[in-house]
Scaffold this motif. Structure first.
Motif, PDB file in Angstrom:
ATOM      1  N   GLU A 143       0.835  -1.202   0.000  1.00  0.00           N
ATOM      2  CA  GLU A 143       0.000   0.000   0.000  1.00  0.00           C
ATOM      3  C   GLU A 143       0.875   1.259   0.000  1.00  0.00           C
ATOM      4  O   GLU A 143       1.849   1.354   0.751  1.00  0.00           O
ATOM      5  CB  GLU A 143      -0.917   0.002   1.223  1.00  0.00           C
ATOM      6  N   ARG A 156      -4.604  -9.118   0.491  1.00  0.00           N
ATOM      7  CA  ARG A 156      -5.748  -8.840  -0.386  1.00  0.00           C
ATOM      8  C   ARG A 156      -5.757  -7.355  -0.753  1.00  0.00           C
ATOM      9  O   ARG A 156      -5.545  -6.497   0.111  1.00  0.00           O
ATOM     10  CB  ARG A 156      -7.062  -9.212   0.300  1.00  0.00           C
ATOM     11  N   PRO A 158      -7.064  -3.814  -1.292  1.00  0.00           N
ATOM     12  CA  PRO A 158      -8.210  -3.028  -0.815  1.00  0.00           C
ATOM     13  C   PRO A 158      -9.097  -2.623  -1.997  1.00  0.00           C
ATOM     14  O   PRO A 158      -8.604  -2.255  -3.058  1.00  0.00           O
ATOM     15  CB  PRO A 158      -7.561  -1.803  -0.170  1.00  0.00           C
ATOM     16  N   LYS A 159     -10.372  -2.678  -1.775  1.00  0.00           N
ATOM     17  CA  LYS A 159     -11.313  -2.367  -2.841  1.00  0.00           C
ATOM     18  C   LYS A 159     -11.240  -0.895  -3.236  1.00  0.00           C
ATOM     19  O   LYS A 159     -11.178  -0.002  -2.397  1.00  0.00           O
ATOM     20  CB  LYS A 159     -12.735  -2.706  -2.375  1.00  0.00           C
ATOM     21  N   GLY A 160     -11.238  -0.663  -4.578  1.00  0.00           N
ATOM     22  CA  GLY A 160     -11.278   0.700  -5.083  1.00  0.00           C
ATOM     23  C   GLY A 160      -9.938   1.407  -5.165  1.00  0.00           C
ATOM     24  O   GLY A 160      -9.893   2.587  -5.517  1.00  0.00           O
ATOM     25  N   GLN A 203     -13.016   6.276  -9.449  1.00  0.00           N
ATOM     26  CA  GLN A 203     -13.773   5.094  -9.037  1.00  0.00           C
ATOM     27  C   GLN A 203     -13.690   3.965 -10.050  1.00  0.00           C
ATOM     28  O   GLN A 203     -13.898   2.803  -9.702  1.00  0.00           O
ATOM     29  CB  GLN A 203     -15.233   5.478  -8.805  1.00  0.00           C
ATOM     30  N   THR A 204     -13.371   4.292 -11.291  1.00  0.00           N
ATOM     31  CA  THR A 204     -13.303   3.266 -12.330  1.00  0.00           C
ATOM     32  C   THR A 204     -11.873   3.031 -12.834  1.00  0.00           C
ATOM     33  O   THR A 204     -11.678   2.335 -13.826  1.00  0.00           O
ATOM     34  CB  THR A 204     -14.182   3.671 -13.536  1.00  0.00           C
ATOM     35  N   ARG A 206      -8.434   1.326 -13.009  1.00  0.00           N
ATOM     36  CA  ARG A 206      -7.840   0.031 -12.650  1.00  0.00           C
ATOM     37  C   ARG A 206      -6.362   0.178 -12.297  1.00  0.00           C
ATOM     38  O   ARG A 206      -5.877  -0.448 -11.358  1.00  0.00           O
ATOM     39  CB  ARG A 206      -8.000  -0.972 -13.788  1.00  0.00           C
ATOM     40  N   LYS A 221     -11.455   0.533 -15.813  1.00  0.00           N
ATOM     41  CA  LYS A 221     -11.956  -0.837 -15.702  1.00  0.00           C
ATOM     42  C   LYS A 221     -12.685  -1.309 -16.947  1.00  0.00           C
ATOM     43  O   LYS A 221     -12.770  -2.516 -17.201  1.00  0.00           O
ATOM     44  CB  LYS A 221     -12.878  -0.936 -14.477  1.00  0.00           C
TER      45      LYS A 221
END
Length: 267
Positions: A143, A156, A158-160, A203-204, A206, A221
């Motif tokens: 991170e 794992r 982190p989402k987003g 937010q989109t 990748r 994405k």
């Protein structure tokens, strides 16, 4: 005829008064001295009592540690890393040393406020770092925060949070960029870009790909791409990208590296 006496020369109704006893000022000075001595003795007793209360009494000793502000870390992890000397007089607990230990042992912590909570507590208010990019290494993810600090490795993603791809060649035309700026500076430029990307696009997103200092791009994405250039003029590039996406909703590629001359292609 005998001369007039002193008493006769004194105006009628007035007689010279003879002084008796010490002057009033002298008596007042002695009285003030006694008051000062009494006050000094009282202050000495009060000071020794306060010293005993703070350093010798069990009434104000460190007995508990409270933790607030954690998101990923647990309060137990923070308490263990803080290593507060329980049982010590609260006044003698070194709060700076506690903060230093926490920053050293738990890099996820960005800032921490260490306060005495009278009469028995130490309060730790923690602010954790927030990842803005991820560097994949093997099967894990490192991170990276908004200052370019690599602060934690997780199993794992982190989402987003978009991935950071360092595609800088050590040979050829991109090599001078790596030699001049270094990998850490290029990582900070990628972070700078990630922070400037409009929220709707972020937010989109990748991944953020770095080929050189002034060749940074985004992959969304849905497969669309954005040539961003360097991290400079981020606010202007963000506004231009938002307007360009609205004007060409079917485009697959956007170029805002020069915000005053944007381009889109691939409908």
């Amino acid at each position: 005829m005998a001369g007039s006496t002193t008493e006769e020369r004194t105006p009628r109704g007035e007689r010279r008064q003879e002084s008796s006893g010490p002057p009033p000022v002298r008596r007042l000075g002695r009285r003030h001295l006694r008051v000062i001595v009494v006050l000094a003795i009282a202050l000495a007793f009060a000071g020794s009592g306060a010293f005993w209360l703070l350093y010798g009494s069990d009434l104000v000793r460190a007995e508990k540690v409270s933790v607030s502000g954690t998101r990923i870390l647990t309060p137990a992890q923070v308490r263990e890393a803080a290593d507060v000397p329980l049982g010590e007089p609260l006044i003698s607990v070194d709060t700076d040393a506690i903060a230093s230990r926490l920053s050293r042992k738990l890099p996820r912590i960005d800032t921490v406020d260490v306060d005495r909570s009278w009469p028995h507590g130490i309060a730790l208010k923690v602010t954790e770092r927030t990842p803005v990019l991820l560097v994949q290494k093997g099967g894990k993810f490192i991170e990276v925060d908004d200052e370019g600090v690599r602060f934690a490795t997780v199993s794992r993603a982190p989402k987003g949070v978009p991935a950071l791809e360092l595609a800088v060649s050590r040979t050829g035309s991109a090599a001078p960029s790596l030699r001049r700026f270094g990998e850490e500076r290029l990582v900070r430029e990628a972070v700078r870009v990630a922070r400037a990307v409009p929220a709707a696009v972020a937010q989109t997103t990748r991944s953020v790909k770095v080929r050189s200092y002034d060749a940074i791009s985004l992959e969304l994405k849905d497969g669309r791409t954005v040539d961003w250039g360097s991290g400079e003029q981020g606010a202007a590039k963000g506004r231009t990208l938002t307007a360009l996406m609205k004007a060409a909703p079917g485009a697959r590629h956007f170029d805002v590296s020069v915000p005053t001359a944007p381009a889109s292609s691939g409908s």
